[in-house]
Design a protein around this motif. Structure first.
Motif, PDB file in Angstrom:
ATOM      1  N   ASP A   1       1.942   3.208  11.343  1.00  0.00           N
ATOM      2  CA  ASP A   1       3.196   2.501  11.575  1.00  0.00           C
ATOM      3  C   ASP A   1       2.982   1.023  11.887  1.00  0.00           C
ATOM      4  O   ASP A   1       3.885   0.214  11.669  1.00  0.00           O
ATOM      5  CB  ASP A   1       3.962   3.146  12.734  1.00  0.00           C
ATOM      6  N   THR A   2       1.808   0.670  12.395  1.00  0.00           N
ATOM      7  CA  THR A   2       1.557  -0.739  12.727  1.00  0.00           C
ATOM      8  C   THR A   2       1.474  -1.611  11.483  1.00  0.00           C
ATOM      9  O   THR A   2       1.550  -2.837  11.583  1.00  0.00           O
ATOM     10  CB  THR A   2       0.258  -0.896  13.532  1.00  0.00           C
ATOM     11  N   MET A   3       1.319  -0.997  10.321  1.00  0.00           N
ATOM     12  CA  MET A   3       1.200  -1.750   9.070  1.00  0.00           C
ATOM     13  C   MET A   3       2.485  -1.743   8.248  1.00  0.00           C
ATOM     14  O   MET A   3       2.546  -2.351   7.187  1.00  0.00           O
ATOM     15  CB  MET A   3       0.079  -1.144   8.202  1.00  0.00           C
ATOM     16  N   LYS A   4       3.513  -1.041   8.720  1.00  0.00           N
ATOM     17  CA  LYS A   4       4.724  -0.841   7.919  1.00  0.00           C
ATOM     18  C   LYS A   4       5.796  -1.861   8.276  1.00  0.00           C
ATOM     19  O   LYS A   4       6.299  -1.910   9.389  1.00  0.00           O
ATOM     20  CB  LYS A   4       5.264   0.570   8.121  1.00  0.00           C
ATOM     21  N   THR A   5       6.167  -2.673   7.303  1.00  0.00           N
ATOM     22  CA  THR A   5       7.219  -3.670   7.460  1.00  0.00           C
ATOM     23  C   THR A   5       8.435  -3.249   6.632  1.00  0.00           C
ATOM     24  O   THR A   5       8.407  -2.230   5.933  1.00  0.00           O
ATOM     25  CB  THR A   5       6.734  -5.048   6.991  1.00  0.00           C
ATOM     26  N   ASP A   6       9.477  -4.047   6.667  1.00  0.00           N
ATOM     27  CA  ASP A   6      10.662  -3.760   5.863  1.00  0.00           C
ATOM     28  C   ASP A   6      10.347  -3.772   4.373  1.00  0.00           C
ATOM     29  O   ASP A   6      11.034  -3.124   3.580  1.00  0.00           O
ATOM     30  CB  ASP A   6      11.763  -4.789   6.159  1.00  0.00           C
ATOM     31  N   ALA A   7       9.303  -4.503   3.996  1.00  0.00           N
ATOM     32  CA  ALA A   7       8.907  -4.595   2.582  1.00  0.00           C
ATOM     33  C   ALA A   7       7.868  -3.547   2.202  1.00  0.00           C
ATOM     34  O   ALA A   7       7.397  -3.533   1.066  1.00  0.00           O
ATOM     35  CB  ALA A   7       8.359  -5.995   2.294  1.00  0.00           C
ATOM     36  N   GLY A   8       7.490  -2.692   3.156  1.00  0.00           N
ATOM     37  CA  GLY A   8       6.508  -1.659   2.862  1.00  0.00           C
ATOM     38  C   GLY A   8       5.237  -1.831   3.674  1.00  0.00           C
ATOM     39  O   GLY A   8       5.153  -2.690   4.556  1.00  0.00           O
ATOM     40  N   TYR A   9       4.257  -1.006   3.354  1.00  0.00           N
ATOM     41  CA  TYR A   9       2.972  -1.075   4.040  1.00  0.00           C
ATOM     42  C   TYR A   9       2.185  -2.277   3.529  1.00  0.00           C
ATOM     43  O   TYR A   9       1.880  -2.381   2.338  1.00  0.00           O
ATOM     44  CB  TYR A   9       2.158   0.195   3.815  1.00  0.00           C
TER      45      TYR A   9
ATOM     46  N   ALA B   1       0.814  -1.220   0.000  1.00  0.00           N
ATOM     47  CA  ALA B   1       0.000   0.000   0.000  1.00  0.00           C
ATOM     48  C   ALA B   1       0.844   1.265   0.000  1.00  0.00           C
ATOM     49  O   ALA B   1       0.322   2.356   0.225  1.00  0.00           O
ATOM     50  CB  ALA B   1      -0.924  -0.013   1.217  1.00  0.00           C
ATOM     51  N   ASP B   2       2.132   1.151  -0.295  1.00  0.00           N
ATOM     52  CA  ASP B   2       3.025   2.310  -0.221  1.00  0.00           C
ATOM     53  C   ASP B   2       2.594   3.443  -1.144  1.00  0.00           C
ATOM     54  O   ASP B   2       2.554   4.616  -0.744  1.00  0.00           O
ATOM     55  CB  ASP B   2       4.459   1.886  -0.560  1.00  0.00           C
TER      56      ASP B   2
END
Length: 438
Positions: A144-152, A122-123
């Motif tokens: 921020d709870t949805m943001k990983t190293d690979a993106g949202y 979802a970036d």
């Protein structure tokens, strides 16, 4: 007197544990997603869960079907997916490429399916919202709870959390003041005990209770939690032991109903209604769930300062995700923008969806009329953390092992039954370590 707006207790945070075979099948069948073309020739399928009363899906469908896409982008269709067997519903549909382009679902669903290659990040969508005001409209920290190293992986949609409630009339009768820290909580519980009221409400039933959420919330309150920075379970810590000692003190001093270990949420609601429970940690819609005359006396307290001087709580950011198998990724993002700009009525018309993620919805007169809900958003949400605490904020796939699973239910029962804090934490640590392979 204020009462909660929320009329239906919802699954705040549902994992995919127990669907190992389904996930394995997805891994075998996955081709890394698909679609992305197709233009307006195929409809954009939006699947949503029954997040509130029956009125929720009726209004939600109306909002969805009211979407008028730009020329060349697909229109949207709507399907309500029931919670019963929802894991299998999504798994089968994705494996056969008959699933949705966009959906809500269990709280860790997006992270599980992202791991399998089905989720569209979802970036780009979230970046586009910086120009239309949506980005800045989210409550603090929820994106921020949805943001990983690979993106949202997804977009926050509605919130659930565990907060401290008390019966105002019973506290006054007991001569107690609303607690502000752990010691004053114990003092208030002691005063309630003198009038034969339990001050540490709990519902520990293995299949219908959520006491384990309350317990983890207190661990977070003290600066602890389950996972470290590497997403590995790290439970046997001083902060967690101290939190469980607080729980054990409430139990040993008779502030908890001895039968609470077998109570479901429904049983606990009955005890609140009968005014046998005077204080405890529960869902945001507790007052509405309890109903009757007692509900008007139920008040959300302030976040407590723990023994270590910290504040914190457990919350569950439910979300909406986009899938790679879509007739148009541009169309998926356009619909998501429309939906978030038009979903306010789900709250203002009191459909029971839960707490909003947008400041603009929390600021509406309809939401502001519920003092308890306002206090939760204003005072509890900013200090709340996810299952990922204390190591991080963003969710990840392994959280599914602690999200309403037998492992964490057993942990809750061990704590409520009086097992020593270190032993209960050690057992839980060992169980999780055996389950988590990566």
């Amino acid at each position: 007197m204020e009462t909660s707006r929320f009329t239906t207790s919802r699954r705040g945070f549902l994992g995919l544990v127990g669907t190992g075979a389904a996930v394995a099948a997805l891994a075998a069948c996955s081709t890394g997603g698909g679609g992305g073309g197709g233009g307006a020739s195929a409809s954009l399928k939006f699947w949503n869960m029954p997040w509130g009363t029956p009125a929720f899906n009726t209004l939600d469908s109306k909002i969805t079907l009211g979407y008028k896409p730009e020329s060349g982008l697909p229109a949207a269709t709507y399907q309500a997916i029931q919670w019963a067997n929802f894991n299998q519903t999504f798994s089968s549909a994705l494996a056969s490429k008959t699933g949705p382009a966009i959906s809500s679902g269990g709280g860790t669903q997006a992270f599980q399916f992202a791991k399998q290659g089905f989720i569209a990040p979802a970036d780009g969508l979230i970046e586009s919202w910086k120009s239309n005001g949506l980005y800045d409209d989210f409550l603090p920290g929820v994106l921020d709870t949805m943001k990983t190293d690979a993106g949202y992986v997804a977009v926050p949609y509605n919130l659930d959390m565990r907060v401290n409630w008390y019966n105002r009339e019973l506290l006054e009768k007991a001569g107690a003041t609303p607690p502000t820290d752990w010691q004053s909580y114990l003092d208030a519980a002691a005063a309630l005990k003198k009038i034969d009221v339990y001050g540490f409400a709990a519902n520990g039933n293995a299949s219908g209770g959520n006491a384990f959420q309350m317990i983890v919330g207190l661990m977070i309150n003290n600066g602890g939690g389950i996972f470290d920075e590497e997403h590995k379970p790290n439970l046997v810590t001083a902060a967690n032991i101290e939190a469980l000692e607080f729980v054990r003190e409430n139990i040993s001093k008779g502030y908890m109903d001895p039968a609470a270990i077998s109570y479901t949420a429904t049983n606990a609601n009955s005890q609140w209604k009968a005014e046998k429970f005077g204080m405890g940690f529960d869902v945001p819609n507790l007052a509405a769930n309890v109903g009757g005359a007692s509900s008007s006396q139920l008040v959300v307290g302030d976040p407590l300062t723990s023994a270590s001087g910290k504040k914190g709580a457990l919350y569950f950011p439910n979300n909406i995700m986009m899938y790679k198998n879509t007739p148009s990724q541009k169309g998926s993002e356009a619909f998501m923008t429309y939906y978030y700009q038009n979903m306010k009525a789900l709250w203002t018309q009191n459909t029971g969806i839960g707490l909003p993620v947008l400041k603009s919805i929390a600021a509406t007169p309809e939401f502001q009329s519920d003092q308890n809900a306002v206090k939760i958003v204003k005072m509890w949400q900013p200090i709340a953390k996810t299952w990922a605490a204390p190591g991080g904020t963003a969710l990840f796939s392994n959280i599914s092992y602690v999200d309403s699973t037998p492992a964490i239910s057993d942990f809750g029962q061990n704590v409520l039954s009086g097992k020593s804090p270190k032993d209960a934490l050690t057992t839980f640590q060992s169980t999780l370590t055996s389950l988590i392979k990566d």
